[in-house]
Design a protein around this motif. Structure first.
Motif, short mmCIF file in Angstrom:
data_model
loop_
_atom_site.label_atom_id
_atom_site.label_comp_id
_atom_site.label_asym_id
_atom_site.label_seq_id
_atom_site.Cartn_x
_atom_site.Cartn_y
_atom_site.Cartn_z
N TRP A 1 0.78 -1.24 -0.18
CA TRP A 1 0.06 -0.10 -0.02
C TRP A 1 1.05 1.23 0.05
O TRP A 1 0.35 2.29 -0.62
CB TRP A 1 -0.95 -0.15 1.27
CG TRP A 1 -2.11 0.99 1.23
CD1 TRP A 1 -2.10 2.31 1.77
CD2 TRP A 1 -3.21 0.83 0.26
NE1 TRP A 1 -3.10 3.01 1.31
CE2 TRP A 1 -3.84 2.28 0.61
CE3 TRP A 1 -3.85 -0.07 -0.57
CZ2 TRP A 1 -4.82 2.41 -0.16
CZ3 TRP A 1 -4.77 0.20 -1.33
CH2 TRP A 1 -5.75 1.52 -0.94
N TRP B 1 3.06 2.19 -2.05
CA TRP B 1 3.28 2.60 -3.43
C TRP B 1 1.96 3.38 -3.73
O TRP B 1 2.02 4.36 -4.77
CB TRP B 1 3.67 1.41 -4.43
CG TRP B 1 4.93 1.14 -4.42
CD1 TRP B 1 5.16 -0.47 -3.96
CD2 TRP B 1 6.11 1.75 -4.32
NE1 TRP B 1 6.56 -0.38 -3.74
CE2 TRP B 1 7.06 0.84 -4.06
CE3 TRP B 1 6.49 2.89 -4.85
CZ2 TRP B 1 8.53 1.22 -4.25
CZ3 TRP B 1 7.76 3.47 -4.85
CH2 TRP B 1 8.58 2.50 -4.65
N VAL B 2 0.75 3.04 -3.24
CA VAL B 2 -0.50 3.62 -3.39
C VAL B 2 -0.36 5.24 -2.72
O VAL B 2 -0.69 6.25 -3.46
CB VAL B 2 -1.68 2.86 -2.79
CG1 VAL B 2 -3.02 3.84 -2.90
CG2 VAL B 2 -1.95 1.62 -3.48
N CYS C 1 -0.58 8.81 -4.61
CA CYS C 1 -1.29 9.81 -4.22
C CYS C 1 -0.37 11.17 -3.91
O CYS C 1 -0.85 12.02 -4.34
CB CYS C 1 -1.94 9.43 -3.00
SG CYS C 1 -3.41 8.18 -3.17
N CYS D 1 -7.52 11.50 -3.66
CA CYS D 1 -6.24 11.20 -2.99
C CYS D 1 -6.11 11.09 -1.75
O CYS D 1 -5.61 10.10 -1.01
CB CYS D 1 -4.91 12.22 -3.77
SG CYS D 1 -4.90 12.20 -5.39
N LEU E 1 -7.54 8.02 0.11
CA LEU E 1 -6.49 6.73 -0.05
C LEU E 1 -5.54 6.75 0.98
O LEU E 1 -4.70 5.95 1.01
CB LEU E 1 -6.13 6.70 -1.69
CG LEU E 1 -7.21 6.57 -2.44
CD1 LEU E 1 -6.69 6.40 -4.26
CD2 LEU E 1 -7.71 5.04 -2.36
#
Length: 449
Positions: A15, A17-18, A22, A188, A191
């Motif tokens: 996560w 990299w998410v 963002c 963004c 997340l």
């Protein structure tokens, strides 16, 4: 065990990299959009009948407000969460651009675009950048390199797109489209999942971070203790007590952070001048307008390459113990390039300057959060980044006018670029001297004795 208190180590992937993605979009919607505001200057001048000086204050106010209010973004992120800060900032900045599209005077643009949009950007930028440091340890420099590259990549994409929007829908329509783009900051923010910590886990004292001076090099650069501190803020009641008691700003007492702050002040005083005056200088030495504009494009492209490649390189095992040295070298190379710039009086000679300055500008920008985390630890990273970006505000506001004043009184750009180079080299020298002094004063290790 409550979900919000679950212990999660920095993942260096997954996560994380998410979160990087963002943060990449946050830099696109904040820093890249801010750079593109200059495209509206001619439209604002012709519509409102204003001169360049009056119109230029719009860009200065956006940039200055974003930096001045960076600690506010840190406080909101620490008191509630990064998710709340970014979503609130996205809403404010989108509304600011929306209202700007209906403005009937420059004064209203100062308020809506300069202050309201700038405040929204400030709420988004610092919490998002700090959360990246919570999810990464081994590949932190690479993660930040990818995240901050959104500024350069976004500028390359948005600059021609905004020009096309202005031609198709006028400046008011273009601002409406930018308002819709910036509203994606709310997505963004949604997340940005925080990392929890275990119930009963003791808060680390700042004294432990104090033992890791700003200039000291060590393998991995970020300690395992930093990883343990890379957590989301405490529950609401505890967060409010910490905020009211000033616990989030205890790092201000660290000598290492004071040295770093002085270095950042000098850095901010010199780094923006070449971006403002490179094209006018190139025109003054006979470079054609199209080629002068190409120099700025080179700066942007190399800035992106510096973000990505320097972040990747400094995460390699052989260079990881020397991250601070890499940062100092990047700043020093920029300073040397500025000192040599008055000697470069043709397009052929200015291209190497654009390559060197653009690359190392991207390199040091990617390492600013990493260097800050090394000094204060991840526990205080959000608050520290707020202060760091706050320190950039006044130099960003004043250095271009001071550079222009030097051009006016001397009749050349030499003094402006020389002063910029001196500031940048002084920034590097301060950190290098501090590191050397701390090594000399440090007690010898068992191996040495």
């Amino acid at each position: 065990m409550a979900e919000g208190r679950r212990r999660v180590e920095p993942l260096d992937g997954g996560w994380g990299w998410v979160i990087v993605g963002c943060c990449f979009m946050v830099t696109v919607c904040t820093r890249a959009v801010t750079r593109c505001i200059s495209i509206f200057f001619v439209e604002f001048q012709s519509h409102f009948g204003a001169d360049y000086a009056a119109t230029s204050w719009i860009h200065s106010l956006v940039d200055c407000t974003t930096m001045l209010c960076a600690p506010v973004g840190s406080l909101v992120g620490n008191c509630w969460s990064s998710r709340v800060a970014v979503m609130l900032g996205g809403l404010l900045s989108s509304v600011g651009l929306l209202l700007s599209s209906f403005s009937t005077s420059l004064e209203l643009l100062y308020l809506t675009m300069g202050v309201l949009t700038g405040l929204g950007f400030a709420l988004c930028y610092t919490p998002a950048m700090a959360l990246v440091g919570c999810y990464f340890r081994r590949r932190r420099a690479l993660a930040y390199g990818v995240a901050v590259s959104g500024s350069g990549i976004g500028t390359l994409v948005l600059a021609p797109a905004v020009q096309l929007l202005i031609e198709a829908y006028s400046w008011r329509g273009a601002l409406l489209v930018l308002s819709a783009l910036v509203a994606n900051l709310c997505v963004c923010g949604a997340l940005l999942r925080p990392i929890g910590r275990q119930d009963g886990e003791e808060e680390a004292e700042l004294g432990g971070e104090e033992a890791e001076p700003a200039g000291e090099e060590k393998p991995g650069f970020v300690s395992s203790r930093d990883a343990e501190l890379a957590v989301s803020p405490a529950p609401p009641a505890q967060r409010r007590r910490g905020f009211l008691s000033g616990q989030e700003f205890r790092f201000l007492l660290l000598p290492g952070f004071l040295v770093l702050a002085a270095s950042f002040l000098l850095l901010a005083s010199g780094c923006s001048v070449p971006f403002v005056y490179l094209v006018p200088y190139a025109l003054s030495v006979g470079v054609r307008r199209q080629r002068a504009a190409l120099l700025m494009s080179l700066l942007g492209v190399l800035d992106i390459l510096g973000n990505l490649s320097f972040g990747w390189l400094t995460d390699r095992r052989c260079l990881k113990p020397y991250l601070l040295s890499s940062y100092v070298i990047a700043v020093a190379m920029e300073g040397v390039a500025c000192l040599l710039l008055p000697l470069l009086r043709s397009f052929t000679l200015l291209v190497p300057f654009a390559v060197v300055y653009g690359y190392f500008d991207g390199a040091y920008v990617a390492l600013i959060p990493v260097v800050t985390a090394h000094v204060v630890g991840a526990r205080y990273l959000s608050s520290a980044l707020g202060v760091v970006y706050f320190l950039h505000a006044i130099p960003y506001l004043l250095s271009p006018p001071i550079g222009g004043w030097l051009v006016d009184i001397t009749g050349s750009y030499s003094a402006t670029f020389l002063l910029s180079g001196v500031f940048l080299l002084s920034s590097a020298v301060i950190l290098s001297a501090s590191a050397g002094i701390r090594r000399c004063l440090a007690p010898p290790t068992a191996a040495e004795s």
